[in-house]
Design an enzyme around this catalytic site. Structure first.
Site, PDB file in Angstrom:
ATOM      1  N   CYS A  10       0.877  -1.177   0.000  1.00  0.00           N
ATOM      2  CA  CYS A  10       0.000   0.000   0.000  1.00  0.00           C
ATOM      3  C   CYS A  10       0.912   1.224   0.000  1.00  0.00           C
ATOM      4  O   CYS A  10       2.089   1.120  -0.329  1.00  0.00           O
ATOM      5  CB  CYS A  10      -0.983  -0.010   1.172  1.00  0.00           C
ATOM      6  N   ASN A  13       2.431   1.573   4.313  1.00  0.00           N
ATOM      7  CA  ASN A  13       2.690   0.310   4.992  1.00  0.00           C
ATOM      8  C   ASN A  13       2.390   0.370   6.493  1.00  0.00           C
ATOM      9  O   ASN A  13       3.087  -0.219   7.312  1.00  0.00           O
ATOM     10  CB  ASN A  13       4.127  -0.147   4.738  1.00  0.00           C
ATOM     11  N   CYS A  15      -1.346   0.627   7.337  1.00  0.00           N
ATOM     12  CA  CYS A  15      -2.771   0.277   7.461  1.00  0.00           C
ATOM     13  C   CYS A  15      -3.116  -0.974   6.652  1.00  0.00           C
ATOM     14  O   CYS A  15      -3.241  -2.057   7.195  1.00  0.00           O
ATOM     15  CB  CYS A  15      -3.665   1.437   7.021  1.00  0.00           C
ATOM     16  N   ARG A  16      -3.259  -0.802   5.348  1.00  0.00           N
ATOM     17  CA  ARG A  16      -3.787  -1.883   4.511  1.00  0.00           C
ATOM     18  C   ARG A  16      -2.825  -3.046   4.317  1.00  0.00           C
ATOM     19  O   ARG A  16      -3.203  -4.206   4.518  1.00  0.00           O
ATOM     20  CB  ARG A  16      -4.214  -1.327   3.155  1.00  0.00           C
ATOM     21  N   SER A  17      -1.593  -2.764   3.914  1.00  0.00           N
ATOM     22  CA  SER A  17      -0.694  -3.887   3.616  1.00  0.00           C
ATOM     23  C   SER A  17      -0.267  -4.671   4.862  1.00  0.00           C
ATOM     24  O   SER A  17      -0.215  -5.904   4.801  1.00  0.00           O
ATOM     25  CB  SER A  17       0.503  -3.444   2.774  1.00  0.00           C
ATOM     26  N   ASP A 127      -8.224   3.236   1.475  1.00  0.00           N
ATOM     27  CA  ASP A 127      -7.318   3.634   2.554  1.00  0.00           C
ATOM     28  C   ASP A 127      -8.146   4.153   3.728  1.00  0.00           C
ATOM     29  O   ASP A 127      -8.844   5.153   3.602  1.00  0.00           O
ATOM     30  CB  ASP A 127      -6.373   4.717   2.047  1.00  0.00           C
TER      31      ASP A 127
END
Length: 161
Positions: A10, A13, A15-17, A127
């Site tokens: 993401c 690095n 939150c999402r990934s 996000d």
């Protein structure tokens, strides 16, 4: 047997990934597949290098039995394109950034993570950084579905038995 190497990407690095990395690792553990994989996550930007995942992401994941606090943000490195078999991105912007910096011979490895959850009819994991708690819950829902789909795809393709 050589490990299947997966990198989740993401922007920052945090939150999402890392959520995808944690969820995917938890799924692998529940299916006793941990030894078959090498899993990591990274960001296209260096905003948060060395930081733990966002506390909201950690809380939402922990409530589902996934621990993220041990993870640390890092930026995508040139060698990642050669090292990893699958580079799974969260959105169009990060997909474009990776395609720009990736050597031509490795571009085929870069895919949207949600391609593995076509039933969701979404291309991007949004996000959650600037939103409320619901955004982190939504990210978990999406990455859980895509993780399941990715494992099933690898099985169908004969990569994973």
């Amino acid at each position: 047997m050589e490990k299947i190497k997966v990198l989740f990407v993401c922007m920052g690095n945090i939150c999402r990934s890392p959520t995808a990395e944690g969820v995917f690792n938890a799924l692998l553990a529940s299916r006793e597949l941990t030894d078959a994989f090498q899993v990591d996550s990274a960001g296209t930007h260096a905003y948060h290098v060395g930081d733990a995942p966002d506390l909201r992401a950690q809380k939402a994941a922990r409530e589902r039995g996934v621990e993220l606090k041990h993870l640390r943000a890092r930026k995508v490195r040139g060698e990642d394109f050669e090292t990893f078999d699958h580079i799974l991105v969260m959105d169009d912007e990060n997909h474009a950034i990776l395609h720009e910096i990736c050597p031509d011979e490795h571009k085929y490895k870069i895919r949207h993570f949600l391609e593995y959850a076509p039933h969701l009819q979404r291309r991007e994991v949004p996000d959650p950084y600037y939103g409320g708690a619901y955004g982190f819950e939504r990210v978990l829902d999406l990455v859980e579905a895509a993780s399941e789909g990715f494992i099933e795809t690898l099985r169908r393709e004969g990569v994973l038995t």
